[in-house]
Design a protein around this motif. Structure first.
Motif, PDB file in Angstrom:
ATOM      1  N   HIS A 220      -5.056   4.297  -2.673  1.00  0.00           N
ATOM      2  CA  HIS A 220      -3.728   4.888  -2.892  1.00  0.00           C
ATOM      3  C   HIS A 220      -2.654   3.914  -2.435  1.00  0.00           C
ATOM      4  O   HIS A 220      -2.944   2.908  -1.779  1.00  0.00           O
ATOM      5  N   ASP A 222       1.149   4.286  -0.283  1.00  0.00           N
ATOM      6  CA  ASP A 222       1.832   5.282   0.558  1.00  0.00           C
ATOM      7  C   ASP A 222       3.193   5.608  -0.062  1.00  0.00           C
ATOM      8  O   ASP A 222       3.847   4.749  -0.625  1.00  0.00           O
ATOM      9  N   HIS A 281      -4.260   0.428  -1.204  1.00  0.00           N
ATOM     10  CA  HIS A 281      -5.201   0.278  -0.086  1.00  0.00           C
ATOM     11  C   HIS A 281      -6.135   1.472   0.005  1.00  0.00           C
ATOM     12  O   HIS A 281      -5.945   2.494  -0.677  1.00  0.00           O
TER      13      HIS A 281
HETATM   14 FE   FE2 Z   1      -2.171   4.853   3.256  1.00  0.00          FE
END
Ligand code: FE2
Ligand code: AKG
Length: 381
Positions: A220, A222, A281
């Motif tokens: 994903h 952030d 990540h």
């Molecule tokens: Fe994350």
């Protein structure tokens, strides 16, 4: 466990800026550090950050001591806080995932110590809920970790906005009310376990593929402005590409002592027209060791909307590469369980071709983020 390559993130020392709060554009330290931050965020989208030593800092010993205290409580003491409030308290094993895999981790969420109650429908700003058996010394370490992390994030953004010169107005708008940002930003502790601790109960004959059916944290990006991470163990990996493909190489970050790992977030990437990267990540778990991490998500104030001069989705304003990168951010993806994919969800999410688009004109950042958090909750394990 498969061997992974490692990634050497730049190390940036922020200590001098944390001790000097003068907001002076001639401040050479601010400019120098701002340039280092910009270089790191526009290349990999991440760096390691030393935020100082001394009294008003966060040490690994304090933080992970408090984490041990929390996770070693009885399951019933932890579970008692699980449904007390939105984004507060315990998250049991498998109760959250950003994808189809079961994330083999338990977690705990809290926020600013000065939040007293729910604020005008702002579900992100709520008082903390700790287990009653959790020591008050540990509570204050975790609450200080939140406010210290907010200060570090604000300082990083202040330096970055100097380095961006003409492009700093969007960041400045997001930084105008640091107390409001701190109030809705989120702190979490995670404990990641070997995948074998979450065997396949429902389909006994089916093989569980490590890092695919079971993972620590699904791949994903952030959603917010910046994410600060602390851990004593490797496990966090950054992708070599902005979307997962056959050519993607996963590279492990080896954390440095008493340093934050800092990731650029989707919202920061958007308001800088893709100059800042929000790196793709994930977290992979070890076969033999438990990994603990502290993760701090720094957000703009709840009512922030995208600034008027926002250019995203007008691909003529961006390079093709930057456009593709922004288009693959998790902020714009439907991260709900497969059963819900393609279906509208209340008023906050707009679904188009299975992907979720953020109606930038109508929805505040805070409202939208609430719907994103709801979308990663998992109940059927
Ligand atoms: Fe994350
Ligand atoms: O635990 C970590 O190292 C990172 C977790 C993460 O990426 C997240 O919670 O968004």
């Amino acid at each position: 466990m498969t061997e992974f390559e490692t990634v050497d993130l730049p190390v940036i020392n922020l200590h001098v800026l944390l001790t000097d709060s003068s907001d002076n554009s001639n401040n050479q330290d601010l400019i120098d550090i701002g340039k280092q931050i910009l270089l790191a965020l526009e290349s990999v989208g991440a760096f390691q950050c030393f935020a100082g030593s001394g009294d008003s800092t966060l040490t690994d010993v304090q933080l992970f001591g408090a984490a041990d205290g929390l996770f070693s409580l009885d399951e019933s003491a932890k579970q008692a806080t699980a449904n007390a409030a939105f984004l507060r308290g315990y998250i049991g094993m498998g109760r959250e995932s950003g994808g189809a895999a079961v994330e083999v981790k338990e977690g705990f969420s809290w926020g600013s110590h000065s939040n007293k109650q729910i604020n005008n429908g702002n579900k992100l700003q709520y008082s903390n809920v700790f287990p009653s058996a959790f020591s008050s010394k540990h509570v204050s370490i975790l609450e200080e970790a939140h406010s210290f992390s907010a200060r570090v994030a604000q300082t990083i953004l202040r330096a970055l906005s100097y380095a961006l010169l003409n492009e700093n107005s969007a960041i400045a708008a997001c930084c105008a009310a640091p107390n409001e940002s701190e109030a809705i930003s989120l702190s979490r502790l995670f404990r990641y376990y070997p995948y074998a601790q979450f065997p396949n109960n429902s389909q006994k004959n089916q093989r569980v593929v490590p890092h695919k059916d079971r993972i620590g944290s699904s791949h994903h990006t952030d959603w917010g402005l910046l994410t600060l991470i602390r851990s004593l163990e490797p496990g966090l990996q950054i992708a070599s590409t902005s979307a997962v493909s056959e050519t993607t190489v996963w590279r492990t970050v080896v954390p440095r002592k008493d340093c934050f790992i800092v990731n650029g977030g989707d919202y920061l990437s958007i308001i800088t027209n893709g100059v800042v990267r929000s790196p793709l990540h994930r977290v992979v778990n070890s076969d033999s060791r438990v990994r603990t991490s502290f993760v701090f998500f720094y957000y703009p104030p709840f009512n922030t909307t995208v600034p008027r001069d926002f250019k995203f989705l007008q691909s003529d304003q961006l390079s093709e590469e930057a456009f593709d990168r922004l288009n693959s951010l998790s902020l714009f993806k439907d991260q709900r369980d497969v059963a819900f994919k393609g279906k509208a969800n209340g008023t906050n999410i707009i679904v188009e071709n299975g992907d979720v688009l953020f109606d930038l004109k109508k929805v505040s950042f805070g409202q939208y983020i609430c719907s994103k958090w709801e979308s990663v909750a998992r109940f059927n394990y």
